[in-house]
Scaffold this motif. Structure first.
Motif, PDB file in Angstrom:
ATOM      1  N   GLY A  29       0.790  -1.222   0.000  1.00  0.00           N
ATOM      2  CA  GLY A  29       0.000   0.000   0.000  1.00  0.00           C
ATOM      3  C   GLY A  29       0.820   1.270   0.000  1.00  0.00           C
ATOM      4  N   SER A  30       2.105   1.154  -0.231  1.00  0.00           N
ATOM      5  CA  SER A  30       3.016   2.281  -0.151  1.00  0.00           C
ATOM      6  C   SER A  30       3.501   2.651  -1.551  1.00  0.00           C
ATOM      7  CB  SER A  30       4.182   1.916   0.775  1.00  0.00           C
ATOM      8  OG  SER A  30       5.061   2.996   0.978  1.00  0.00           O
ATOM      9  N   CYS A  31       4.591   3.388  -1.637  1.00  0.00           N
ATOM     10  CA  CYS A  31       5.166   3.775  -2.916  1.00  0.00           C
ATOM     11  C   CYS A  31       6.629   4.146  -2.707  1.00  0.00           C
ATOM     12  CB  CYS A  31       4.399   4.946  -3.526  1.00  0.00           C
ATOM     13  SG  CYS A  31       4.450   6.461  -2.543  1.00  0.00           S
ATOM     14  N   LYS A  32       7.315   4.380  -3.807  1.00  0.00           N
ATOM     15  CA  LYS A  32       8.761   4.613  -3.769  1.00  0.00           C
ATOM     16  C   LYS A  32       9.149   5.909  -3.074  1.00  0.00           C
ATOM     17  CE  LYS A  32       9.030   6.726  -8.389  1.00  0.00           C
ATOM     18  NZ  LYS A  32       7.554   6.814  -8.591  1.00  0.00           N
ATOM     19  N   GLU A  33       8.203   6.866  -2.990  1.00  0.00           N
ATOM     20  CA  GLU A  33       8.527   8.150  -2.362  1.00  0.00           C
ATOM     21  C   GLU A  33       8.481   8.077  -0.841  1.00  0.00           C
ATOM     22  OE1 GLU A  33       7.241   8.909  -6.488  1.00  0.00           O
ATOM     23  OE2 GLU A  33       6.219   7.879  -4.827  1.00  0.00           O
ATOM     24  N   GLN A  34       7.967   6.985  -0.311  1.00  0.00           N
ATOM     25  CA  GLN A  34       7.864   6.859   1.141  1.00  0.00           C
ATOM     26  C   GLN A  34       9.096   6.144   1.689  1.00  0.00           C
ATOM     27  OE1 GLN A  34       3.828   5.305   0.918  1.00  0.00           O
ATOM     28  NE2 GLN A  34       2.971   7.235   1.645  1.00  0.00           N
TER      29      GLN A  34
ATOM     30  N   ASP B 143       8.356   1.637  -7.791  1.00  0.00           N
ATOM     31  CA  ASP B 143       6.945   1.411  -7.504  1.00  0.00           C
ATOM     32  C   ASP B 143       6.563   0.013  -7.959  1.00  0.00           C
ATOM     33  OD1 ASP B 143       6.118   3.786  -6.291  1.00  0.00           O
ATOM     34  OD2 ASP B 143       5.783   4.787  -8.207  1.00  0.00           O
ATOM     35  N   ALA B 144       5.829  -0.697  -7.108  1.00  0.00           N
ATOM     36  CA  ALA B 144       5.345  -2.024  -7.469  1.00  0.00           C
ATOM     37  C   ALA B 144       4.464  -1.954  -8.703  1.00  0.00           C
ATOM     38  CB  ALA B 144       4.554  -2.625  -6.309  1.00  0.00           C
ATOM     39  N   SER B 145       4.448  -3.029  -9.481  1.00  0.00           N
ATOM     40  CA  SER B 145       3.524  -3.132 -10.601  1.00  0.00           C
ATOM     41  C   SER B 145       2.088  -2.945 -10.117  1.00  0.00           C
ATOM     42  CB  SER B 145       3.659  -4.506 -11.255  1.00  0.00           C
ATOM     43  OG  SER B 145       4.933  -4.683 -11.822  1.00  0.00           O
TER      44      SER B 145
ATOM     45  N   THR C 186       1.603  10.604   0.737  1.00  0.00           N
ATOM     46  CA  THR C 186       1.973  11.049  -0.608  1.00  0.00           C
ATOM     47  C   THR C 186       0.870  10.615  -1.567  1.00  0.00           C
ATOM     48  OG1 THR C 186       3.167   9.034  -1.201  1.00  0.00           O
ATOM     49  CG2 THR C 186       4.441  10.744  -0.100  1.00  0.00           C
ATOM     50  N   PRO C 187       0.763  11.241  -2.731  1.00  0.00           N
ATOM     51  CA  PRO C 187      -0.322  10.901  -3.654  1.00  0.00           C
ATOM     52  C   PRO C 187      -0.376   9.422  -4.035  1.00  0.00           C
ATOM     53  CG  PRO C 187       0.718  12.956  -4.312  1.00  0.00           C
ATOM     54  CD  PRO C 187       1.552  12.400  -3.205  1.00  0.00           C
ATOM     55  N   ASN C 188       0.776   8.785  -4.178  1.00  0.00           N
ATOM     56  CA  ASN C 188       0.791   7.391  -4.634  1.00  0.00           C
ATOM     57  C   ASN C 188       0.798   6.369  -3.495  1.00  0.00           C
ATOM     58  OD1 ASN C 188       0.634   7.862  -7.377  1.00  0.00           O
ATOM     59  ND2 ASN C 188       2.850   8.016  -7.634  1.00  0.00           N
ATOM     60  N   GLY C 189       0.869   6.826  -2.266  1.00  0.00           N
ATOM     61  CA  GLY C 189       0.814   5.898  -1.134  1.00  0.00           C
ATOM     62  C   GLY C 189      -0.628   5.621  -0.776  1.00  0.00           C
TER      63      GLY C 189
END
Length: 309
Positions: A42-47, A68-70, A213-216
């Motif tokens: 449920g996270s992303c590379k920016e976290q 970022d995961a697929s 963050t937006p992608n998290g």
């Protein structure tokens, strides 16, 4: 300080996005040890995988890639928000493939680190991809165990039946059911009776300016979660996990189970060089970004990778 390079590379049938963290004195004519950093569920590379651990490793002189995961974040893949352990592990392999195309990466010195679910995915990836020469699990959680237990209210068969019904409905045209793994806020979690430290602290991290963050998105496609139900991050570790291993956990256990999972993989791994780091007085989510426990972890992680890469 570290320099960040934003990159895109091909995955199975879509593109992955990633951030490469470079040392401040980066020299493209040199060859560096490189580390793949894998984000939580449920996270992303920016976290935490990127802005904390990849950034910290870059400051220590490593090249670090946080992706970022697929089906999640900025990476491609449809439908969105699939959390499939086999593909998550495959993502790590594709990140390594990409690193090995870079002239400044030493192909014989590849390491891996992951946080929460990403820590257990890293363990599994290292078992089946021995290009990984050393690995670190930061408060790693075995998503297969978690979804069979807490995430299915300890009724995995009932959950599978619900997933089957939902996937059938979606195949026949119904809207996708995207669930949020967390409450909207800590206040609402407490009002609904939530007392578990991991749920409350996860909500504090992901649903507030602290980590949001937006992608998290903290989201998962419910009908596809069956892929994790029969999966075990640590299966065959007694035979296949032979690389140097470091496990970092806090000693304040919560419902997501990083404390028990950490001790389990430490015991099961075939690695002859394995180290357990217990951050005393700190919790699972403290190790995401709190300066003191992160510094404690990095004080062990950096020398570990310097020795083995």
């Amino acid at each position: 300080m570290s320099n960040i390079k934003h990159v895109t590379y091909r995955n199975l049938g879509w593109d992955s996005t990633a951030d490469i963290y470079l040392p401040a004195d980066f020299d493209e004519t040199r060859r560096y040890p490189a580390i793949v950093s894998t984000h939580p569920i449920g996270s992303c590379k920016e976290q935490t995988s990127g802005n904390v651990y990849a950034a910290g490793l870059a400051r220590a002189g490593f090249v670090a890639i946080a992706f970022d995961a697929s089906f999640q974040g900025g990476s491609g893949g449809q439908p969105r928000f699939i959390e499939d352990p086999a593909i998550r592990v495959s993502d790590i392999r594709f990140a390594i493939d990409y690193l090995l195309t870079l002239p400044y990466v030493d192909p014989g010195r590849i390491g891996a680190i992951g946080v929460c679910g990403g820590g257990a995915y890293t363990v599994h990836a290292a078992m089946t991809d021995h290009r990984i020469k050393a690995l670190v699990s930061i408060t790693g959680v075995n998503f297969g165990r978690l979804i069979r237990e807490g995430f299915s209210a300890f009724n995995p068969v009932g959950a599978l039946q619900a997933m089957a019904s939902q996937r059938t409905a979606e195949a026949q045209g119904a809207a996708r059911q995207v669930i949020d793994y967390l409450p909207p806020s800590v206040a609402e979690a407490r009002q609904s009776g939530v007392a578990d430290i991991d749920v409350l602290e996860a909500t504090d991290y992901y649903k507030s300016p602290r980590g949001q963050t937006p992608n998290g998105a903290t989201s998962g496609l419910f009908s596809f979660n069956g892929a994790a139900m029969a999966w075990d991050a640590f299966l065959h570790a007694e035979v296949l996990l032979t690389q140097p291993l470091m496990v970092v956990i806090g000693d304040k256990p919560g419902g997501f189970g990083a404390y028990r999972d950490g001790w389990e993989i430490y015991g099961r791994a075939a690695s002859t060089d394995k180290q357990m780091v217990v951050a005393e007085g700190w919790s699972h989510y403290d190790l995401y970004d709190r300066p003191e426990p992160v510094a404690l972890a990095m004080a062990r992680v950096v020398p570990f990778f310097q020795e083995h890469l």
